[in-house]
Design an enzyme around this catalytic site. Structure first.
Site, mmCIF file in Angstrom:
data_model
loop_
_atom_site.group_PDB
_atom_site.id
_atom_site.type_symbol
_atom_site.label_atom_id
_atom_site.label_comp_id
_atom_site.label_asym_id
_atom_site.label_seq_id
_atom_site.Cartn_x
_atom_site.Cartn_y
_atom_site.Cartn_z
ATOM 1 C CB SER A 144 -0.834 -0.020 1.274
ATOM 2 O OG SER A 144 -1.370 1.260 1.542
ATOM 3 C CE1 TYR A 158 -4.237 -2.512 4.835
ATOM 4 C CE2 TYR A 158 -3.582 -0.225 4.570
ATOM 5 C CZ TYR A 158 -3.975 -1.435 4.020
ATOM 6 O OH TYR A 158 -4.099 -1.552 2.651
#
Ligand SMILES: NC(=O)c1ccc[n+]([C@@H]2O[C@H](COP(=O)([O-])OP(=O)(O)OC[C@H]3O[C@@H](n4cnc5c(N)ncnc54)[C@H](O)[C@@H]3O)[C@@H](O)[C@H]2O)c1
Length: 270
Positions: A144, A158
């Site tokens: 990401s 995350y």
């Protein structure tokens, strides 16, 4: 790897979002695909759609956080097609937004189990078998842009998992033989089902546009596979702040090589 005609591609989380768009693209390029995730009905629907598009596709239910499941996925792919040329570690979850001090060990572990160990299970179950084939191969992992910088509060778990994904692949690419290409994909916001958020499904880059941006990078065997231009600015800001800290408090000095970790490793390990 420029030509995917007849290649076998395994994609985790391949029934929805980024994974499904990638499966469509690999399939359109002539690859045979195996998709894997936990929900059988979503997998079945996706394979039906792929088959209708003339793509040879199979599915296998699999929880990527379970190593036995991922080993069974590898056995399935080799049994079905006799080879695996590309693995895409795509499955991932966000976990609920929570401040670091308020997070529970269970919540963080859940995110790490899927995003870090799920990816590692793929590398462990497929990596050595792909190397042993002796043919050109590729392992892609979906990180990401939060694996490049920290975008904001409440997403510590995350963000940490996506930084870990990048770090592990940075090591992996130094270790594998030249026949194996390693790449990490760093998406910004892309329309998908991630987090079950309706906002997320309405904003962000459409999956097809996203895949069109990253596709030439996959073909060129790039390691850093990028898509959202603002991530460059935020990553650069981070790097500039870090460089400033060094300039202020730990600048180079005469004879500082004796503290250079890479130089030390070369002297001690060779
Ligand atoms: N959409 C975004 O904005 C965005 C941004 C950055 C990174 N990513 C990353 O992209 C990847 C794909 O996500 P997406 O956005 O397409 O969302 P998505 O929810 O549509 O896809 C994720 C897929 O992973 C599967 N999955 C989740 N946990 C699993 C498990 N334990 N075992 C097997 N499968 C599992 C889900 O069923 C789903 O099919 C993820 O790794 C995500 O972190 C997405």
């Amino acid at each position: 790897m420029k030509n995917f005609e007849g290649k076998v591609v395994v994609i985790t989380g391949g029934a929805t979002g980024i994974g499904k768009a990638l499966v469509d693209k690999f399939g359109a390029a002539g690859a045979k695909v195996v998709i894997a995730a936990r929900r059988e009905e979503r997998l079945r629907d996706a394979v039906q759609d792929l088959t209708a598009k003339g793509i040879e596709a199979r599915y296998k239910t699999c929880d990527v956080s379970n190593f036995d499941d991922v080993k069974a996925l590898a056995d399935f792919a080799w049994d079905e097609f006799g080879q695996v040329d590309v693995l895409v570690n795509n499955a991932g979850i966000t976990g609920a937004p929570v401040a670091v001090v308020d997070a529970t060990p269970e919540a963080y572990r859940n995110v790490f189990d899927v995003n870090i160990f799920g990816m590692l299970n793929g590398i462990w179950a497929f990596g050595n078998r792909m190397i042993a084939q002796g043919t050109p191969a590729m392992i892609l992992s979906v990180s990401s842009e939060t694996g490049l910088y920290v975008p904001g509060p409440m997403m510590g778990g995350y963000t940490a998992s996506k930084h870990a994904g990048r770090a592990i692949n940075e090591a992996l690419r130094l270790e594998v033989p030249a026949q194996v290409e390693i790449g990490v994909i760093f998406p910004g916001m892309v329309q998908s089902e991630l987090g079950g958020s309706t906002a997320m499904t309405q904003i962000g880059m459409p999956t097809e546009e996203f895949v069109n941006v990253i596709w030439p990078q996959i073909e060129n065997g790039e390691f850093y596979i990028v898509s959202h231009p603002w991530a460059k600015d935020y990553t650069g800001k981070n790097a500039a702040e870090l460089a400033q800290a060094f300039d202020r408090y730990a600048p180079h000095f005469e004879g500082d090589q004796k503290y250079d970790s890479k130089w030390i490793a070369k002297q001690t390990i060779g």
